[in-house]
Scaffold this motif. Structure first.
Motif, PDB file in Angstrom:
ATOM      1  N   GLY A 338       0.781  -1.234   0.000  1.00 24.71           N
ATOM      2  CA  GLY A 338       0.000   0.000   0.000  1.00 24.71           C
ATOM      3  C   GLY A 338       0.809   1.279   0.000  1.00 24.71           C
ATOM      4  O   GLY A 338       0.240   2.370  -0.127  1.00 24.71           O
ATOM      5  N   VAL A 339       2.133   1.183   0.125  1.00 28.24           N
ATOM      6  CA  VAL A 339       2.983   2.372   0.144  1.00 28.24           C
ATOM      7  C   VAL A 339       3.146   2.914  -1.278  1.00 28.24           C
ATOM      8  O   VAL A 339       3.309   2.148  -2.235  1.00 28.24           O
ATOM      9  CB  VAL A 339       4.365   2.042   0.750  1.00 28.24           C
ATOM     10  CG1 VAL A 339       5.285   3.260   0.701  1.00 28.24           C
ATOM     11  CG2 VAL A 339       4.199   1.558   2.188  1.00 28.24           C
ATOM     12  N   ASN A 376      12.113   8.860  -2.880  1.00 33.44           N
ATOM     13  CA  ASN A 376      12.707   7.587  -3.276  1.00 33.44           C
ATOM     14  C   ASN A 376      13.272   6.958  -2.003  1.00 33.44           C
ATOM     15  O   ASN A 376      14.467   6.889  -1.775  1.00 33.44           O
ATOM     16  CB  ASN A 376      13.807   7.825  -4.315  1.00 33.44           C
ATOM     17  CG  ASN A 376      14.312   6.526  -4.899  1.00 33.44           C
ATOM     18  OD1 ASN A 376      13.638   5.515  -4.867  1.00 33.44           O
ATOM     19  ND2 ASN A 376      15.522   6.553  -5.413  1.00 33.44           N
ATOM     20  N   PHE A 377      12.348   6.506  -1.159  1.00 33.19           N
ATOM     21  CA  PHE A 377      12.638   6.223   0.241  1.00 33.19           C
ATOM     22  C   PHE A 377      13.454   4.955   0.434  1.00 33.19           C
ATOM     23  O   PHE A 377      13.625   4.154  -0.484  1.00 33.19           O
ATOM     24  CB  PHE A 377      11.323   6.113   1.012  1.00 33.19           C
ATOM     25  CG  PHE A 377      10.382   5.100   0.432  1.00 33.19           C
ATOM     26  CD1 PHE A 377      10.488   3.763   0.779  1.00 33.19           C
ATOM     27  CD2 PHE A 377       9.392   5.475  -0.446  1.00 33.19           C
ATOM     28  CE1 PHE A 377       9.631   2.819   0.247  1.00 33.19           C
ATOM     29  CE2 PHE A 377       8.519   4.538  -0.983  1.00 33.19           C
ATOM     30  CZ  PHE A 377       8.644   3.205  -0.636  1.00 33.19           C
ATOM     31  N   ASP A 378      13.910   4.780   1.670  1.00 35.77           N
ATOM     32  CA  ASP A 378      14.634   3.583   2.068  1.00 35.77           C
ATOM     33  C   ASP A 378      13.621   2.553   2.572  1.00 35.77           C
ATOM     34  O   ASP A 378      13.092   2.688   3.671  1.00 35.77           O
ATOM     35  CB  ASP A 378      15.634   3.952   3.171  1.00 35.77           C
ATOM     36  CG  ASP A 378      16.342   2.733   3.742  1.00 35.77           C
ATOM     37  OD1 ASP A 378      16.184   1.635   3.168  1.00 35.77           O
ATOM     38  OD2 ASP A 378      17.036   2.883   4.761  1.00 35.77           O
ATOM     39  N   PRO A 379      13.339   1.521   1.787  1.00 36.23           N
ATOM     40  CA  PRO A 379      12.344   0.537   2.228  1.00 36.23           C
ATOM     41  C   PRO A 379      12.743  -0.202   3.492  1.00 36.23           C
ATOM     42  O   PRO A 379      11.882  -0.744   4.185  1.00 36.23           O
ATOM     43  CB  PRO A 379      12.254  -0.429   1.043  1.00 36.23           C
ATOM     44  CG  PRO A 379      12.832   0.314  -0.113  1.00 36.23           C
ATOM     45  CD  PRO A 379      13.862   1.222   0.463  1.00 36.23           C
ATOM     46  N   THR A 388       3.445   3.413  11.159  1.00 35.01           N
ATOM     47  CA  THR A 388       2.896   4.195  10.051  1.00 35.01           C
ATOM     48  C   THR A 388       3.885   4.137   8.906  1.00 35.01           C
ATOM     49  O   THR A 388       4.843   4.907   8.855  1.00 35.01           O
ATOM     50  CB  THR A 388       2.659   5.654  10.474  1.00 35.01           C
ATOM     51  OG1 THR A 388       1.792   5.659  11.605  1.00 35.01           O
ATOM     52  CG2 THR A 388       2.017   6.442   9.344  1.00 35.01           C
ATOM     53  N   ASN A 389       3.685   3.200   8.026  1.00 39.93           N
ATOM     54  CA  ASN A 389       4.605   2.990   6.924  1.00 39.93           C
ATOM     55  C   ASN A 389       4.108   3.768   5.709  1.00 39.93           C
ATOM     56  O   ASN A 389       3.283   3.287   4.933  1.00 39.93           O
ATOM     57  CB  ASN A 389       4.725   1.498   6.602  1.00 39.93           C
ATOM     58  CG  ASN A 389       5.327   0.710   7.755  1.00 39.93           C
ATOM     59  OD1 ASN A 389       6.280   1.157   8.382  1.00 39.93           O
ATOM     60  ND2 ASN A 389       4.764  -0.450   8.036  1.00 39.93           N
ATOM     61  N   GLU A 390       4.604   4.982   5.563  1.00 39.82           N
ATOM     62  CA  GLU A 390       4.191   5.854   4.477  1.00 39.82           C
ATOM     63  C   GLU A 390       5.407   6.479   3.814  1.00 39.82           C
ATOM     64  O   GLU A 390       6.399   6.780   4.477  1.00 39.82           O
ATOM     65  CB  GLU A 390       3.264   6.967   4.980  1.00 39.82           C
ATOM     66  CG  GLU A 390       1.936   6.472   5.530  1.00 39.82           C
ATOM     67  CD  GLU A 390       1.058   7.616   5.997  1.00 39.82           C
ATOM     68  OE1 GLU A 390       1.544   8.775   6.006  1.00 39.82           O
ATOM     69  OE2 GLU A 390      -0.112   7.359   6.352  1.00 39.82           O
ATOM     70  N   ASN A 437      13.382   9.417   4.106  1.00 37.79           N
ATOM     71  CA  ASN A 437      11.939   9.379   4.343  1.00 37.79           C
ATOM     72  C   ASN A 437      11.628   9.818   5.776  1.00 37.79           C
ATOM     73  O   ASN A 437      10.874   9.160   6.488  1.00 37.79           O
ATOM     74  CB  ASN A 437      11.425   7.959   4.089  1.00 37.79           C
ATOM     75  CG  ASN A 437       9.946   7.894   3.856  1.00 37.79           C
ATOM     76  OD1 ASN A 437       9.459   8.476   2.894  1.00 37.79           O
ATOM     77  ND2 ASN A 437       9.221   7.206   4.727  1.00 37.79           N
ATOM     78  N   ILE A 438      12.193  10.944   6.200  1.00 36.02           N
ATOM     79  CA  ILE A 438      12.061  11.395   7.582  1.00 36.02           C
ATOM     80  C   ILE A 438      10.864  12.330   7.700  1.00 36.02           C
ATOM     81  O   ILE A 438      10.839  13.397   7.076  1.00 36.02           O
ATOM     82  CB  ILE A 438      13.346  12.121   8.037  1.00 36.02           C
ATOM     83  CG1 ILE A 438      14.561  11.199   7.847  1.00 36.02           C
ATOM     84  CG2 ILE A 438      13.222  12.551   9.493  1.00 36.02           C
ATOM     85  CD1 ILE A 438      15.893  11.877   8.079  1.00 36.02           C
TER      86      ILE A 438
END
Length: 472
Positions: A338-339, A376-379, A388-390, A437-438
């Motif tokens: 869902g991210v 372009n986040f760090d998974p 909260t994984n967004e 992704n902060i």
């Protein structure tokens, strides 16, 4: 499996040195296509695709910044080497594609990847004034081999038998099939549909996931892409419009992520390295619209694209440090389902105009807007199943571009074109991407709503260029 016993192994970080990671490639191939018109309506194509590739991956010493020499013990076949300044590889570009790399003194790792590709493809197309249809299919075989010059041969499995430097060839079949249909309602209107399925062989790193041996991926799968597309088109002398709806499902992807990983989940950055992501699934759904209108010397154009691109599965990931050694033994689950997919704006639009001032002289300007852009986040930070994984949403931005063009026609269709272009005319400051992704918390320093602790890249400010082109 690491049996390095040199007394200097703990001294490899004494002093400061500059090293370079090298990737040298050899490519060879041939593609051939045969086309034949069977009659006025029916035609077919048939082709063959043959390619071979070798990649050489290693590190060299570039500069040891005042020291006398560099000590390396990572090559088990030639351990405890002292490298002196005459053996350094300078960071100067070399335009010779055939430069000899065999004589370069390598450090830390040295391996070679070989890929062989053989494929066949064909297409049949049927066309009339009212409708057209096609079906295209192809198949290919890819073969992969890994050669490790530093870590092998050695007894990797503990069975008393040394694994050789060169692996066996791993052979994987893949293919695709797609088809489409277009119907011309009349001379101005048409509708179309396309669909396809692609079984894509994974990249080399997915076949050989380890850095220190030639073991293959036990869960190796082809990536599977299923795509659907439908649309409508309108065109006449002065107006054009195209509407396109699409959905693409991309399954069983494999990816690498580089960065600093908190592998102990204690909130402290621990180790720099790589994570290997298995089983990624993405779904991209969206709508695209293009239109233009002409009013005498004035042409107006625009486009609009809105998508919903997101991950559709959780994935697993083992971790490796920057020396390609495993970090722990745990394989973590990353909660990506869902991210939003990052690093590409999922809403874009453009509106502009072009005006013919006098014969040969044109001025044009356009406004481009981008939004729904995610980091372009760090998974590897998405490890909490209850968290909260967004993905971090970056602020939207708009840019104005403009240009002035003059075209002068000579005899025999020769043409001279002079063009002056200015991008980002208003010198807008904007974030074009982020690789962290902060989120923004109370009390954090922010710029345009983004936590300044993030590592972001700003887009280009105002820039301009002049070009001159002669066509003959």
């Amino acid at each position: 499996g690491d049996d390095r016993t040199s007394p200097f192994v703990n001294d490899r970080h004494d002093g400061i040195s500059r090293r370079a990671s090298m990737n040298s490639h050899d490519w060879y191939g041939a593609i051939s296509n045969y086309h034949n018109n069977i009659n006025d309506n029916l035609s077919f194509d048939f082709g063959v695709d043959l390619r071979t590739y070798s990649g050489y991956h290693y590190r060299v010493v570039n500069n040891i910044l005042g020291a006398d020499s560099y000590f390396d013990n990572r090559d088990r076949n030639n351990p405890d080497r002292t490298i002196v300044s005459s053996q350094f590889v300078e960071a100067n570009p070399n335009w010779n594609p055939f430069i000899d790399i065999k004589g370069q003194e390598k450090i830390e790792y040295f391996n070679q990847g070989n890929v062989r590709w053989g494929g066949l493809f064909g297409q049949i197309e049927y066309k009339t004034e009212k409708y057209s249809a096609f079906i295209q299919a192809g198949g290919s075989n890819q073969q992969f081999q890994r050669i490790d010059y530093f870590n092998l041969p050695r007894d990797v499995d503990g069975d008393g038998v040394d694994e050789p430097q060169a692996s066996d060839w791993v052979s994987l079949m893949g293919g695709n099939i797609k088809g489409g249909f277009n119907y011309n309602i009349n001379e101005n209107h048409n509708v179309f549909v396309n669909t396809g399925f692609y079984s894509k062989q994974p990249l080399f790193r997915a076949v050989f996931p380890n850095y220190t041996d030639n073991n293959t991926n036990d869960g190796l799968k082809n990536e599977k892409v299923i795509a659907y597309e439908a649309g409508y088109g309108f065109t006449n002398k002065n107006y054009k419009l195209k509407l396109n709806l699409y959905q693409t499902s991309w399954n069983d992807r494999f990816a690498l992520v580089s960065g600093y990983f908190d592998t102990d989940n204690d909130g402290i950055t621990e180790t720099r390295g790589e994570a290997k992501l298995y089983g990624i699934k993405e779904i991209h759904t969206g709508v695209e619209l293009e239109a233009s209108a002409k009013f005498g010397k004035l042409k107006v154009f625009g486009m609009f694209s809105m998508g919903d691109w997101k991950y559709a599965s959780n994935v697993t990931a083992p971790f490796y440090d920057e020396n390609n050694d495993p970090i722990g033994t745990e394989v973590k689950t990353l909660y990506l389902d869902g991210v939003k997919v990052g690093d590409a704006a999922q809403l874009t639009s453009r509106i502009g105009a072009n005006y013919n001032i006098i014969k040969g002289l044109y001025i044009d300007a356009n406004y481009f807007y981008a939004d729904n852009l995610y980091a372009n986040f760090d998974p590897t930070s998405f490890t909490d199943p209850e968290g909260t994984n967004e993905a971090l949403k970056l602020p939207g931005y708009g840019l104005v571009d403009a240009s002035l063009t003059y075209k002068f026609n000579f005899k025999n269709s020769n043409r001279l074109t002079a063009r002056f272009s200015m991008n980002n005319v208003l010198d807008n400051h904007y974030i074009s991407e982020s690789d962290t992704n902060i989120p923004l918390e109370t009390g954090d320093e922010a710029w345009n709503g983004i936590n300044t602790s993030n590592r972001v890249f700003f887009g280009w400010g105002r820039s301009w260029n002049i070009s001159l082109k002669y066509r003959f």
